[in-house]
Design a protein around this motif. Structure first.
Motif, PDB file in Angstrom:
ATOM      1  N   ASP A  11       0.830  -1.202   0.000  1.00  0.00           N
ATOM      2  CA  ASP A  11       0.000   0.000   0.000  1.00  0.00           C
ATOM      3  C   ASP A  11       0.871   1.261   0.000  1.00  0.00           C
ATOM      4  O   ASP A  11       0.569   2.235  -0.693  1.00  0.00           O
ATOM      5  CB  ASP A  11      -0.919   0.016   1.222  1.00  0.00           C
ATOM      6  CG  ASP A  11      -1.963  -1.087   1.173  1.00  0.00           C
ATOM      7  OD1 ASP A  11      -2.215  -1.617   0.068  1.00  0.00           O
ATOM      8  OD2 ASP A  11      -2.523  -1.419   2.233  1.00  0.00           O
ATOM      9  N   VAL A  12       1.921   1.249   0.799  1.00  0.00           N
ATOM     10  CA  VAL A  12       2.829   2.405   0.853  1.00  0.00           C
ATOM     11  C   VAL A  12       3.541   2.580  -0.481  1.00  0.00           C
ATOM     12  O   VAL A  12       3.663   3.704  -0.994  1.00  0.00           O
ATOM     13  CB  VAL A  12       3.848   2.245   2.002  1.00  0.00           C
ATOM     14  CG1 VAL A  12       4.866   3.387   1.978  1.00  0.00           C
ATOM     15  CG2 VAL A  12       3.131   2.201   3.346  1.00  0.00           C
ATOM     16  N   GLU A  14       2.484   1.709  -3.465  1.00  0.00           N
ATOM     17  CA  GLU A  14       1.544   2.232  -4.451  1.00  0.00           C
ATOM     18  C   GLU A  14       1.313   3.729  -4.258  1.00  0.00           C
ATOM     19  O   GLU A  14       1.243   4.493  -5.221  1.00  0.00           O
ATOM     20  CB  GLU A  14       0.217   1.475  -4.366  1.00  0.00           C
ATOM     21  CG  GLU A  14       0.291   0.058  -4.927  1.00  0.00           C
ATOM     22  CD  GLU A  14      -1.077  -0.566  -5.088  1.00  0.00           C
ATOM     23  OE1 GLU A  14      -1.909  -0.414  -4.162  1.00  0.00           O
ATOM     24  OE2 GLU A  14      -1.324  -1.186  -6.142  1.00  0.00           O
ATOM     25  N   ARG A  15       1.215   4.150  -3.014  1.00  0.00           N
ATOM     26  CA  ARG A  15       1.037   5.578  -2.733  1.00  0.00           C
ATOM     27  C   ARG A  15       2.244   6.385  -3.193  1.00  0.00           C
ATOM     28  O   ARG A  15       2.101   7.446  -3.822  1.00  0.00           O
ATOM     29  CB  ARG A  15       0.802   5.787  -1.222  1.00  0.00           C
ATOM     30  CG  ARG A  15       0.801   7.250  -0.808  1.00  0.00           C
ATOM     31  CD  ARG A  15       0.481   7.430   0.663  1.00  0.00           C
ATOM     32  NE  ARG A  15       1.424   6.815   1.558  1.00  0.00           N
ATOM     33  CZ  ARG A  15       2.615   7.338   1.881  1.00  0.00           C
ATOM     34  NH1 ARG A  15       3.017   8.482   1.321  1.00  0.00           N
ATOM     35  NH2 ARG A  15       3.402   6.721   2.736  1.00  0.00           N
ATOM     36  N   LEU A  16       3.433   5.893  -2.908  1.00  0.00           N
ATOM     37  CA  LEU A  16       4.648   6.620  -3.263  1.00  0.00           C
ATOM     38  C   LEU A  16       4.876   6.656  -4.771  1.00  0.00           C
ATOM     39  O   LEU A  16       5.281   7.683  -5.327  1.00  0.00           O
ATOM     40  CB  LEU A  16       5.851   6.005  -2.554  1.00  0.00           C
ATOM     41  CG  LEU A  16       5.869   6.157  -1.025  1.00  0.00           C
ATOM     42  CD1 LEU A  16       7.053   5.405  -0.434  1.00  0.00           C
ATOM     43  CD2 LEU A  16       5.914   7.623  -0.619  1.00  0.00           C
ATOM     44  N   ALA A  18       2.561   6.579  -7.011  1.00  0.00           N
ATOM     45  CA  ALA A  18       1.571   7.517  -7.546  1.00  0.00           C
ATOM     46  C   ALA A  18       2.021   8.959  -7.333  1.00  0.00           C
ATOM     47  O   ALA A  18       1.891   9.810  -8.229  1.00  0.00           O
ATOM     48  CB  ALA A  18       0.215   7.284  -6.885  1.00  0.00           C
ATOM     49  N   ALA A  19       2.571   9.240  -6.156  1.00  0.00           N
ATOM     50  CA  ALA A  19       3.071  10.588  -5.883  1.00  0.00           C
ATOM     51  C   ALA A  19       4.255  10.932  -6.779  1.00  0.00           C
ATOM     52  O   ALA A  19       4.388  12.059  -7.261  1.00  0.00           O
ATOM     53  CB  ALA A  19       3.469  10.705  -4.412  1.00  0.00           C
ATOM     54  N   ASN A 113       7.943   6.651   5.986  1.00  0.00           N
ATOM     55  CA  ASN A 113       7.409   5.670   5.032  1.00  0.00           C
ATOM     56  C   ASN A 113       7.825   4.253   5.389  1.00  0.00           C
ATOM     57  O   ASN A 113       7.021   3.314   5.291  1.00  0.00           O
ATOM     58  CB  ASN A 113       7.876   6.017   3.619  1.00  0.00           C
ATOM     59  CG  ASN A 113       7.253   7.298   3.104  1.00  0.00           C
ATOM     60  OD1 ASN A 113       6.121   7.645   3.447  1.00  0.00           O
ATOM     61  ND2 ASN A 113       7.994   8.016   2.268  1.00  0.00           N
TER      62      ASN A 113
END
Length: 211
Positions: A11-12, A14-16, A18-19, A113
């Motif tokens: 999950d982390v 994927e978030r990173l 995307a950012a 993170n």
């Protein structure tokens, strides 16, 4: 199932990722001529400069295969590549990651993170000049990722060489960049003790084995 593909780490990531897709949209002012490394790091503090998901998967696989006791990373940024390395260490059930970062902003973000992903206990983030902080690491170093300033790849490798295990893997990201050419000339010369292979992932990775 692996740590890499399960929450919370995935999950982390994927978030990173995307950012990091917004890096190209950032508007950075001009960097003053003759800026120091610290000033360059501060200038780029909002830029993720990530390894690709494909490259990260390769890093994870190499850690799983090599089973290094110590993984050293030059240039953690926001911790994307570090997460792939730490996932491999977690699933090997042995080893640790030591990584470096010059930007104080990125040091704090990377630590956050890594903790959120559940691998903070496996990673030591060394703030400051890598040529100073990496000199404090004891061996044996079984895997190195070079992903910081490209002109420092070769000096960092020379610094770590005395502590590399036989068969250690040294991975250089962005190997297609002109500034990496002196490093490539060194690891591709058999006289220097490496067997080296170019791997076609995004901007290129050079994978060298300490033979």
């Amino acid at each position: 199932m692996t740590t890499l593909r399960t929450p919370p780490l995935w999950d982390v990531l994927e978030r990173l990722h995307a950012a990091a897709d917004n890096d190209s949209e950032l508007e950075l002012g001009p960097l003053p001529a003759g800026a120091s490394s610290a000033e360059r790091a501060d200038h780029l503090a909002q830029v993720y400069m990530p390894v690709s998901a494909e490259g990260g998967g390769l890093l994870y696989s190499l850690v799983r295969a090599a089973r290094p006791q110590i993984v050293v990373e030059f240039g953690t940024s926001y911790g994307i590549s570090t997460l792939y390395l730490a996932a491999g260490v977690r699933d090997n059930e042995a080893g640790r990651v030591v990584t470096t970062e010059l930007s104080e902003t990125k040091v704090a973000a990377a630590r956050w993170n890594l903790a959120e992903a559940g691998v903070g206990d496996l990673v030591e983030v060394l703030p400051g000049d890598a040529l100073e902080t990496l000199a404090t690491i004891d061996g044996p170093i079984g895997l190195v990722l070079l992903d910081g300033w490209k002109n420092l790849y070769l000096p960092v490798l020379h610094l770590l060489e005395p502590r590399l295990t036989p068969g250690a893997l040294v991975i250089a990201d962005d190997s297609s960049f002109d500034s990496v050419q002196p490093y490539l000339a060194y690891v591709r010369d058999p006289a220097n003790g490496y067997v080296s292979t170019a791997f076609p992932v995004e901007d290129g990775m050079e994978i060298s084995c300490r033979a």
